[in-house]
Design a protein around this motif. Structure first.
Motif, short mmCIF file in Angstrom:
data_model
loop_
_atom_site.label_atom_id
_atom_site.label_comp_id
_atom_site.label_asym_id
_atom_site.label_seq_id
_atom_site.Cartn_x
_atom_site.Cartn_y
_atom_site.Cartn_z
N ASP A 65 17.72 1.76 35.91
CA ASP A 65 17.31 1.15 34.65
C ASP A 65 18.44 1.02 33.64
OD1 ASP A 65 14.78 0.66 35.56
OD2 ASP A 65 13.90 2.46 34.68
N PRO A 66 19.31 2.05 33.46
CA PRO A 66 20.42 1.87 32.52
C PRO A 66 21.32 0.69 32.88
CG PRO A 66 20.13 4.19 32.99
CD PRO A 66 19.24 3.45 33.94
N TRP A 67 21.55 0.50 34.18
CA TRP A 67 22.38 -0.64 34.58
C TRP A 67 21.65 -1.95 34.32
CZ3 TRP A 67 27.08 -2.00 35.26
CH2 TRP A 67 27.41 -3.15 35.97
N ARG A 68 20.34 -1.99 34.52
CA ARG A 68 19.57 -3.20 34.23
C ARG A 68 19.66 -3.56 32.75
NH1 ARG A 68 15.66 -0.76 37.88
NH2 ARG A 68 15.63 -1.93 39.84
N VAL A 69 19.71 -2.56 31.89
CA VAL A 69 19.84 -2.83 30.46
C VAL A 69 21.12 -3.61 30.20
CG1 VAL A 69 20.24 -1.78 28.20
CG2 VAL A 69 18.46 -0.88 29.70
N MET A 70 22.20 -3.25 30.88
CA MET A 70 23.46 -3.96 30.70
C MET A 70 23.34 -5.40 31.21
SD MET A 70 25.27 -1.80 29.17
CE MET A 70 26.83 -2.66 29.20
N ARG A 71 22.64 -5.59 32.32
CA ARG A 71 22.47 -6.95 32.84
C ARG A 71 21.59 -7.78 31.89
NH1 ARG A 71 21.31 -6.99 39.24
NH2 ARG A 71 19.30 -6.22 38.53
N ILE A 72 20.57 -7.16 31.33
CA ILE A 72 19.72 -7.85 30.36
C ILE A 72 20.55 -8.26 29.15
CG2 ILE A 72 17.81 -7.55 28.74
CD1 ILE A 72 16.58 -5.66 30.93
N PHE A 171 12.44 -13.13 32.99
CA PHE A 171 11.60 -14.09 32.30
C PHE A 171 11.67 -13.93 30.78
CE2 PHE A 171 9.06 -15.10 36.20
CZ PHE A 171 9.06 -16.48 36.06
N PHE A 172 11.65 -12.69 30.30
CA PHE A 172 11.56 -12.48 28.85
C PHE A 172 12.84 -12.92 28.13
CE2 PHE A 172 12.75 -8.44 30.79
CZ PHE A 172 13.88 -8.07 30.08
N VAL A 173 13.98 -12.85 28.80
CA VAL A 173 15.22 -13.36 28.20
C VAL A 173 15.14 -14.89 28.12
CG1 VAL A 173 17.72 -13.49 28.39
CG2 VAL A 173 16.53 -11.41 29.12
N ARG A 174 14.71 -15.50 29.21
CA ARG A 174 14.56 -16.96 29.25
C ARG A 174 13.58 -17.44 28.18
NH1 ARG A 174 11.04 -20.01 33.42
NH2 ARG A 174 12.08 -21.99 33.84
N LYS A 175 12.47 -16.72 28.01
CA LYS A 175 11.49 -17.12 27.01
C LYS A 175 12.10 -17.10 25.61
CE LYS A 175 7.18 -15.65 29.23
NZ LYS A 175 6.03 -14.73 29.12
N THR A 176 12.92 -16.09 25.34
CA THR A 176 13.58 -16.02 24.04
C THR A 176 14.41 -17.26 23.78
OG1 THR A 176 13.66 -13.60 24.12
CG2 THR A 176 15.18 -14.69 22.61
N MET A 177 15.13 -17.73 24.81
CA MET A 177 15.98 -18.91 24.65
C MET A 177 15.15 -20.17 24.39
SD MET A 177 18.85 -17.45 24.91
CE MET A 177 19.18 -15.75 25.38
N PHE A 178 14.01 -20.29 25.07
CA PHE A 178 13.14 -21.45 24.86
C PHE A 178 12.71 -21.56 23.41
CE2 PHE A 178 11.75 -21.41 29.52
CZ PHE A 178 12.38 -22.61 29.81
#
Length: 267
Positions: A65-72, A171-178
């Motif tokens: 999970d900590p590494w996923r945070v960096m990718r997010i 998905f949630f990152v993409r939604k923010t951009m939309f």
């Protein structure tokens, strides 16, 4: 905390084997790893730098999970960097299963073109079907055609009419951009993904998280049943207010759709 190698062992004390590290160093009772505090059995051997520089060992850390945070975080940075200088834009949604040449596809092409002629860039999910149609219309009109893709096992990548494309894992990152880089939504007939984006936008407007954000549903025959259900079941049952039905517009006319988003964003 001090250096663990300097830890003093009382005479006669028995130290558990798992508390002794390389070179006979004693594991400390307390360990601070940045903002994280670990004590007793939760103390980890070695240091963060040691784990970073050690070229051997398990690679499972890339799935933690900590590494996923960096990718997010990196996805937000890439998205913000790619889209920050976009002109005013409208996000267009619709089904990836819309066949080329069909009425919904042709409507998407006309909407993409009309939005560019009204001074907007066009943002879609970058896929085939209705998304491709809107991108094609924007490109045909010499406008800015943007596709925000998503990593899915059955998607084939961005359509050929996308001029600026960003692929996302989350998905949630993409939604923010939309939402962040659009001044409104035009929603063509679509499935679960389209409904997800539609209700996300309605919720943001209803709760005041975004303001002056027009939402236009294109296709009265397709969306009519949903509107009836919202009015006759959701609102009638007290789960939403009648005012919430004013958060969106429904039309079959391309010019009216563009006029509605243009009017509400003050263009």
């Amino acid at each position: 905390m001090g250096n663990p190698e300097d830890a003093r062992i009382p005479d006669g004390a028995r130290i558990p084997e798992d508390a002794v590290g390389p070179g006979g160093a004693v594991r400390p009772e307390e360990q601070r790893l940045g903002p994280v505090l670990r004590r007793r059995e939760q103390v980890q051997p070695g240091t963060t730098d040691q784990r970073l520089l050690d070229s051997e060992g398990d690679s499972e850390w890339v799935h933690t999970d900590p590494w996923r945070v960096m990718r997010i975080q990196s996805e937000f940075v890439e998205g913000f960097g790619a889209l920050a200088e976009l002109p005013s834009a409208i996000s267009v949604f619709g089904s990836a299963r819309t066949p080329e040449g069909g009425a919904d596809y042709e409507a998407g092409v006309r909407i993409g073109k009309a939005l560019v002629e009204a001074g907007f860039a066009v943002i879609t999910g970058g896929g085939p079907g209705a998304m491709e149609a809107a991108n094609k219309g924007a490109r045909d009109a010499k406008g800015v055609s943007v596709g925000l893709g998503i990593e899915l096992p059955f998607e084939s990548g961005l359509n050929p009419h996308v001029d600026i494309g960003v692929n996302f894992r989350y998905f949630f990152v993409r939604k923010t951009m939309f939402v962040k880089y659009a001044q409104g939504f035009v929603v063509l007939p679509g499935g679960l993904g389209t409904l997800d984006e539609l209700f996300e936008a309605l919720t943001l407007v209803q709760t005041g998280k975004v303001t002056r954000f027009p939402i236009v549903l294109f296709g009265t025959a397709y969306w009519g049943g949903l509107v009836d259900w919202l009015r006759d079941t959701v609102v009638a049952g007290g789960k939403a207010s009648a005012h919430d039905l004013m958060l969106f517009h429904v039309t079959d006319d391309v010019d009216e759709a563009v006029r509605l988003v243009t009017k509400e964003v003050g263009r």
